[in-house]
Design a protein around this motif. Structure first.
Motif, PDB file in Angstrom:
ATOM      1  N   PHE A   1       0.797  -1.271  -0.072  1.00 43.95           N
ATOM      2  CA  PHE A   1       0.050  -0.022  -0.219  1.00 43.95           C
ATOM      3  C   PHE A   1       0.914   1.361  -0.198  1.00 43.95           C
ATOM      4  CE2 PHE A   1      -2.624   3.404   2.250  1.00 43.95           C
ATOM      5  CZ  PHE A   1      -3.774   3.500   1.341  1.00 43.95           C
ATOM      6  N   LYS A   2       1.849   1.317   0.790  1.00 41.03           N
ATOM      7  CA  LYS A   2       2.758   2.409   0.923  1.00 41.03           C
ATOM      8  C   LYS A   2       3.589   2.880  -0.533  1.00 41.03           C
ATOM      9  CE  LYS A   2       3.526   5.603   3.640  1.00 41.03           C
ATOM     10  NZ  LYS A   2       2.511   6.535   3.714  1.00 41.03           N
ATOM     11  N   LYS A   3       4.021   1.534  -1.078  1.00 38.65           N
ATOM     12  CA  LYS A   3       4.630   1.644  -2.353  1.00 38.65           C
ATOM     13  C   LYS A   3       3.609   2.357  -3.384  1.00 38.65           C
ATOM     14  CE  LYS A   3       8.506  -1.588  -1.786  1.00 38.65           C
ATOM     15  NZ  LYS A   3       8.903  -2.843  -2.255  1.00 38.65           N
ATOM     16  N   LEU A   4       2.378   1.849  -3.318  1.00 37.54           N
ATOM     17  CA  LEU A   4       1.510   2.277  -4.372  1.00 37.54           C
ATOM     18  C   LEU A   4       1.171   3.888  -4.123  1.00 37.54           C
ATOM     19  CD1 LEU A   4      -0.757   1.995  -6.353  1.00 37.54           C
ATOM     20  CD2 LEU A   4      -2.359   1.236  -4.318  1.00 37.54           C
ATOM     21  N   GLN A   5       0.967   4.251  -2.898  1.00 34.95           N
ATOM     22  CA  GLN A   5       0.822   5.692  -2.371  1.00 34.95           C
ATOM     23  C   GLN A   5       1.950   6.394  -3.079  1.00 34.95           C
ATOM     24  OE1 GLN A   5       0.144   5.960   1.907  1.00 34.95           O
ATOM     25  NE2 GLN A   5      -1.511   7.182   1.420  1.00 34.95           N
ATOM     26  N   ASN A   6       3.383   5.919  -2.895  1.00 33.96           N
ATOM     27  CA  ASN A   6       4.351   6.686  -3.374  1.00 33.96           C
ATOM     28  C   ASN A   6       4.441   6.763  -4.744  1.00 33.96           C
ATOM     29  OD1 ASN A   6       5.456   7.068  -0.792  1.00 33.96           O
ATOM     30  ND2 ASN A   6       6.562   5.342  -0.630  1.00 33.96           N
ATOM     31  N   ALA A   7       4.276   5.726  -5.568  1.00 32.82           N
ATOM     32  CA  ALA A   7       4.065   5.615  -6.846  1.00 32.82           C
ATOM     33  C   ALA A   7       3.135   6.759  -7.500  1.00 32.82           C
ATOM     34  CB  ALA A   7       3.737   4.141  -7.264  1.00 32.82           C
ATOM     35  N   ILE A   8       1.659   6.832  -6.922  1.00 34.37           N
ATOM     36  CA  ILE A   8       0.663   7.497  -7.389  1.00 34.37           C
ATOM     37  C   ILE A   8       1.069   9.033  -7.032  1.00 34.37           C
ATOM     38  CG2 ILE A   8      -1.692   8.314  -6.896  1.00 34.37           C
ATOM     39  CD1 ILE A   8      -2.382   5.506  -6.032  1.00 34.37           C
ATOM     40  N   GLN A   9       1.824   9.234  -5.812  1.00 38.32           N
ATOM     41  CA  GLN A   9       2.327  10.633  -5.366  1.00 38.32           C
ATOM     42  C   GLN A   9       3.252  11.200  -6.674  1.00 38.32           C
ATOM     43  OE1 GLN A   9       1.788  12.670  -2.232  1.00 38.32           O
ATOM     44  NE2 GLN A   9       2.749  14.071  -3.448  1.00 38.32           N
ATOM     45  N   LYS A  10       4.159  10.367  -7.035  1.00 39.02           N
ATOM     46  CA  LYS A  10       5.310  10.463  -8.065  1.00 39.02           C
ATOM     47  C   LYS A  10       4.641  10.924  -9.310  1.00 39.02           C
ATOM     48  CE  LYS A  10       9.344   8.216  -6.301  1.00 39.02           C
ATOM     49  NZ  LYS A  10      10.057   7.074  -6.403  1.00 39.02           N
ATOM     50  N   ILE A  11       3.690  10.037  -9.648  1.00 42.26           N
ATOM     51  CA  ILE A  11       3.183  10.211 -10.882  1.00 42.26           C
ATOM     52  C   ILE A  11       2.074  11.565 -10.928  1.00 42.26           C
ATOM     53  CG2 ILE A  11       1.351   9.464 -12.490  1.00 42.26           C
ATOM     54  CD1 ILE A  11       2.483   6.589 -11.802  1.00 42.26           C
ATOM     55  N   LEU A  12       1.475  11.975  -9.863  1.00 40.13           N
ATOM     56  CA  LEU A  12       0.492  12.953 -10.200  1.00 40.13           C
ATOM     57  C   LEU A  12       1.522  14.331  -9.815  1.00 40.13           C
ATOM     58  CD1 LEU A  12      -2.328  11.830  -7.810  1.00 40.13           C
ATOM     59  CD2 LEU A  12      -1.922  11.893 -10.440  1.00 40.13           C
ATOM     60  N   SER A  13       2.752  14.314  -9.351  1.00 42.57           N
ATOM     61  CA  SER A  13       3.472  15.252  -9.254  1.00 42.57           C
ATOM     62  C   SER A  13       4.482  15.555 -10.219  1.00 42.57           C
ATOM     63  CB  SER A  13       4.461  15.016  -8.113  1.00 42.57           C
ATOM     64  OG  SER A  13       3.548  14.760  -6.874  1.00 42.57           O
ATOM     65  N   ILE A  14       4.471  14.658 -11.468  1.00 38.06           N
ATOM     66  CA  ILE A  14       5.162  14.868 -12.651  1.00 38.06           C
ATOM     67  C   ILE A  14       4.552  16.178 -13.371  1.00 38.06           C
ATOM     68  CG2 ILE A  14       5.618  13.901 -15.105  1.00 38.06           C
ATOM     69  CD1 ILE A  14       5.822  11.280 -13.670  1.00 38.06           C
ATOM     70  N   ASN A  15       5.805  16.768 -13.973  1.00 31.88           N
ATOM     71  CA  ASN A  15       5.203  17.932 -14.908  1.00 31.88           C
ATOM     72  C   ASN A  15       5.119  17.363 -16.150  1.00 31.88           C
ATOM     73  OD1 ASN A  15       5.729  19.856 -17.151  1.00 31.88           O
ATOM     74  ND2 ASN A  15       6.835  21.326 -15.710  1.00 31.88           N
ATOM     75  N   TRP A  16       4.119  17.102 -16.802  1.00 29.92           N
ATOM     76  CA  TRP A  16       3.748  16.125 -17.936  1.00 29.92           C
ATOM     77  C   TRP A  16       4.460  16.694 -19.146  1.00 29.92           C
ATOM     78  CZ3 TRP A  16       3.173  11.167 -17.696  1.00 29.92           C
ATOM     79  CH2 TRP A  16       2.942  10.776 -16.386  1.00 29.92           C
ATOM     80  N   GLN A  17       4.159  17.924 -19.148  1.00 31.08           N
ATOM     81  CA  GLN A  17       4.747  18.805 -20.542  1.00 31.08           C
ATOM     82  C   GLN A  17       6.207  18.471 -20.513  1.00 31.08           C
ATOM     83  OE1 GLN A  17       3.612  22.711 -20.714  1.00 31.08           O
ATOM     84  NE2 GLN A  17       4.127  23.118 -22.669  1.00 31.08           N
ATOM     85  N   PHE A  18       6.861  18.512 -19.637  1.00 32.71           N
ATOM     86  CA  PHE A  18       8.383  18.271 -19.724  1.00 32.71           C
ATOM     87  C   PHE A  18       8.700  16.816 -19.961  1.00 32.71           C
ATOM     88  CE2 PHE A  18      12.335  17.199 -17.190  1.00 32.71           C
ATOM     89  CZ  PHE A  18      13.391  17.859 -18.134  1.00 32.71           C
ATOM     90  N   HIS A  19       8.073  16.128 -19.024  1.00 30.55           N
ATOM     91  CA  HIS A  19       8.193  14.553 -18.915  1.00 30.55           C
ATOM     92  C   HIS A  19       8.048  14.123 -20.602  1.00 30.55           C
ATOM     93  CE1 HIS A  19       8.546  10.684 -17.260  1.00 30.55           C
ATOM     94  NE2 HIS A  19       7.403  10.373 -18.126  1.00 30.55           N
ATOM     95  N   SER A  20       6.956  14.358 -20.920  1.00 25.90           N
ATOM     96  CA  SER A  20       6.495  13.723 -22.332  1.00 25.90           C
ATOM     97  C   SER A  20       7.635  14.348 -23.288  1.00 25.90           C
ATOM     98  CB  SER A  20       5.284  14.206 -22.908  1.00 25.90           C
ATOM     99  OG  SER A  20       4.287  13.716 -21.811  1.00 25.90           O
ATOM    100  N   SER A  21       7.855  15.503 -23.295  1.00 24.25           N
ATOM    101  CA  SER A  21       8.756  16.112 -24.313  1.00 24.25           C
ATOM    102  C   SER A  21      10.357  15.541 -24.332  1.00 24.25           C
ATOM    103  CB  SER A  21       9.105  17.731 -24.339  1.00 24.25           C
ATOM    104  OG  SER A  21       9.646  18.054 -23.189  1.00 24.25           O
ATOM    105  N   ASN A  22      10.532  14.898 -23.116  1.00 27.41           N
ATOM    106  CA  ASN A  22      11.945  14.283 -22.862  1.00 27.41           C
ATOM    107  C   ASN A  22      11.913  12.860 -22.766  1.00 27.41           C
ATOM    108  OD1 ASN A  22      13.931  16.643 -22.830  1.00 27.41           O
ATOM    109  ND2 ASN A  22      12.680  17.257 -21.259  1.00 27.41           N
ATOM    110  N   LEU A  23      10.479  12.285 -23.123  1.00 30.60           N
ATOM    111  CA  LEU A  23      10.489  10.825 -22.924  1.00 30.60           C
ATOM    112  C   LEU A  23      11.603  10.038 -23.483  1.00 30.60           C
ATOM    113  CD1 LEU A  23       8.505   9.073 -21.320  1.00 30.60           C
ATOM    114  CD2 LEU A  23       7.103   8.853 -23.343  1.00 30.60           C
ATOM    115  N   ASP A  24      11.962   8.935 -22.767  1.00 27.91           N
ATOM    116  CA  ASP A  24      12.978   8.011 -23.439  1.00 27.91           C
ATOM    117  C   ASP A  24      12.499   6.561 -22.509  1.00 27.91           C
ATOM    118  OD1 ASP A  24      14.652   7.823 -21.110  1.00 27.91           O
ATOM    119  OD2 ASP A  24      15.865   9.339 -22.033  1.00 27.91           O
ATOM    120  N   LYS A  25      13.006   5.782 -22.728  1.00 27.35           N
ATOM    121  CA  LYS A  25      12.735   4.373 -22.214  1.00 27.35           C
ATOM    122  C   LYS A  25      12.945   4.354 -20.845  1.00 27.35           C
ATOM    123  CE  LYS A  25      12.225  -0.443 -23.001  1.00 27.35           C
ATOM    124  NZ  LYS A  25      13.201  -1.397 -22.802  1.00 27.35           N
TER     125      LYS A  25
END
Length: 148
Positions: free
Chosen positions: A117-141
Motif C-alpha cells: 500500500f505504501k509503495k502504491l501511495q508513493n508511486a501515485i504521488q510521484k506520477i501526480l507530481s510529474i510536470n507532464w509537458q516536460f516529461h513527455s517532451s523528454n521521454l525515453d525508455k
C-alpha cells in the motif's frame, strides 16, 4: 494555470485494485477527483462524450475484459481531443514486451502494480507530481518505467 483539483481516472477491472487505488489516492495531500471505470469500453464511452471532464492523468490497466488497455491506448492516441492525455499504464505485467509495446504506442509512463500500500501511495504521488509537458517532451525508455 494553477489546478486546484486534479482529475484522475483509473480503468481497472479488478474491484479490489480499484478500492486500494482509491484509498491510496484519498490519503495523499494532493486534492483529486477520481473517476473509476471497470473496463476499457466504459472508459472510452465516457471519454468520447463531448462534455466529459477529461482527466489530467489516466491510469490504465492492460488486462481488462470487454476492451483491454492496449486498444484504449490506441483509440486515445488516434482521437484528436484525447491524444494529449497523460496515460500511466498500471498493470500487474512487468514483461518487457508489454513495456516496449505501450511505450511505442504512446503511453507516458509505466507502473507495475505494487503489492504494498505504501509503495502504491508513493508511486501515485510521484506520477501526480510529474510536470507532464516536460516529461513527455523528454521521454525515453529510461524515464518511461517508474521504478519503486
Amino acid at each position: 494555470m494553477k489546478i486546484d483539483l486534479l482529475t484522475v481516472a483509473l480503468a481497472d477491472d479488478d474491484e479490489d485494485d480499484r478500492l486500494l487505488f482509491e484509498d491510496a489516492i484519498n490519503e495523499l495531500k494532493i486534492k483529486t477527483k477520481l473517476l473509476l471505470f471497470k473496463n476499457g469500453l466504459e472508459l472510452m464511452n465516457y471519454l468520447k462524450k463531448p462534455d466529459a471532464e477529461l482527466p489530467q492523468v489516466l491510469f490504465l490497466d492492460l488486462n481488462m475484459p470487454v476492451m483491454d488497455g492496449m486498444r484504449c491506448l490506441d483509440e486515445i492516441r488516434r482521437d484528436s481531443r484525447l491524444k494529449n492525455l497523460s496515460v500511466a499504464i498500471y498493470s500487474t505485467s512487468s514483461s518487457e514486451k508489454d513495456i516496449v509495446e505501450t511505450y511505442v504506442r504512446g503511453a507516458n509512463i509505466y507502473l507495475t502494480k505494487p503489492s504494498d500500500f505504501k509503495k502504491l501511495q508513493n508511486a501515485i504521488q510521484k506520477i501526480l507530481s510529474i510536470n507532464w509537458q516536460f516529461h513527455s517532451s523528454n521521454l525515453d525508455k529510461d524515464n518511461f518505467i517508474l521504478r519503486i
